[in-house]
Write an enzyme that holds these catalytic residues in place. Structure first.
Site, mmCIF file in Angstrom:
data_model
loop_
_atom_site.group_PDB
_atom_site.id
_atom_site.type_symbol
_atom_site.label_atom_id
_atom_site.label_comp_id
_atom_site.label_asym_id
_atom_site.label_seq_id
_atom_site.Cartn_x
_atom_site.Cartn_y
_atom_site.Cartn_z
ATOM 1 N N GLU A 40 1.913 3.660 3.028
ATOM 2 C CA GLU A 40 0.618 3.044 2.765
ATOM 3 C C GLU A 40 0.235 2.216 3.996
ATOM 4 O O GLU A 40 1.096 1.682 4.707
ATOM 5 C CB GLU A 40 0.759 2.136 1.545
ATOM 6 C CG GLU A 40 -0.470 1.348 1.158
ATOM 7 C CD GLU A 40 -0.187 0.351 0.042
ATOM 8 O OE1 GLU A 40 -1.137 0.000 -0.659
ATOM 9 O OE2 GLU A 40 0.980 -0.076 -0.126
ATOM 10 N N LYS A 106 -5.963 4.758 -4.439
ATOM 11 C CA LYS A 106 -5.018 3.978 -5.242
ATOM 12 C C LYS A 106 -5.686 3.451 -6.513
ATOM 13 O O LYS A 106 -6.723 2.781 -6.457
ATOM 14 C CB LYS A 106 -4.499 2.825 -4.381
ATOM 15 C CG LYS A 106 -3.420 1.968 -5.005
ATOM 16 C CD LYS A 106 -3.021 0.893 -3.996
ATOM 17 C CE LYS A 106 -1.884 0.019 -4.468
ATOM 18 N NZ LYS A 106 -1.583 -1.028 -3.454
ATOM 19 N N CYS A 142 2.281 2.630 -3.793
ATOM 20 C CA CYS A 142 2.841 1.277 -3.898
ATOM 21 C C CYS A 142 2.808 0.700 -5.319
ATOM 22 O O CYS A 142 3.618 1.065 -6.155
ATOM 23 C CB CYS A 142 2.133 0.358 -2.902
ATOM 24 S SG CYS A 142 3.103 -1.113 -2.464
#
Length: 272
Positions: A40, A106, A142
């Protein structure tokens, strides 16, 4: 399938970060990898003003990543930032290479441990998978790792491998949480999980004082490949490294026969 997990520390300059990606991709190609996964924020590290750096998926940075995929013959997965409404950005994974062109924004934003990603980042809403040589692969980023339903959605879509680029926040107990969560998510969905974190900036030579001043999540390292039975198959330490692994995709079916948690679910997602 041979995959490469590139654990590195990116800085605030997208052009310099591209050079890091280029060197790592050529290393992976020389080792016959099919896919390389970068962390990321590979475009620019957190703690950098993101809106001025954000580019569309047809912009110069993504175009350079596509060119790199063409040069090496790899499918490249890398974290970048794309423009979003109201002056925000999307935290985007670009997946590009022979036969592959996709992006994932995300879904779960890191509003935790005193950091508010949602102040500057707009959340995505779509579950995304890609197909590489007939193998379905899920994309996550993440903080998504704290939400098992996303990885089960990958499995429900036919994925046997999930890729998890990250820039994990440091702090007491955070390494333990990272290691627990990546193993749990692989076992929840009985699939392979490739978790690729930014290297610890201090271990990469970034001055410790500089890293300590920022609350931004800048990585702790400890990338790992987790088997569908939740066991760690390969891992890295805190510093930069390239992990190369041969993933036995047939193992997923064997584990799902032995531990049919997906088939045995009583609470299943509903359409709409």
């Amino acid at each position: 399938m041979r995959i490469a997990l590139s654990q590195l520390t990116t800085g605030p300059d997208p052009e310099r970060n591209l050079e890091l990606l280029r060197a790592e991709a050529h290393r992976a190609a020389a080792e016959d990898a099919r896919v390389i996964v970068f962390p990321e924020a590979a475009m620019a590290c957190f703690g950098t003003p993101l809106a001025p750096l954000a580019e569309p998926l047809d912009g110069p940075w993504a175009t350079a990543v596509r060119r790199l995929a063409e040069e090496t013959g790899l499918v490249v997965v890398a974290g970048m930032f794309t423009p979003a409404p109201d002056g925000k950005v999307a935290n985007t994974l670009l997946a590009t290479g022979p036969g592959v062109e996709a992006s994932y924004d995300k879904i779960h934003l890191y509003d935790a441990f005193g950091f508010a990603e949602s102040d500057t980042v707009a959340a995505g809403s779509e579950v995304v998978t890609i197909d590489v040589d007939g193998v379905r692969i899920g994309l996550a980023t993440c903080y998504d790792v704290r939400f098992p339903e996303l990885f089960r959605a990958h499995a429900d879509a036919g994925a046997v491998l999930s890729l998890l680029p990250a820039s994990w926040g440091a702090g007491p107990g955070k390494r333990e949480q990272w290691e627990l969560l990546i193993r749990a998510r692989a076992l929840d969905a009985t699939l392979w999980l490739a978790a690729v974190d930014q290297a610890d900036p201090a271990a990469s030579g970034t001055p410790g004082d500089e890293a300590a001043k920022s609350p931004a999540p800048t990585g702790i390292g400890h990338s790992a490949l987790i088997g569908p039975d939740g066991t760690v198959r390969q891992s890295l330490g805190a510093g930069p490294g390239l992990l190369l692994a041969d993933v036995d995709l047939d193992e997923v079916a064997a584990v799902r026969r032995a531990v049919p948690v997906l088939a045995n679910r009583r609470l299943k997602p509903t359409a709409g």
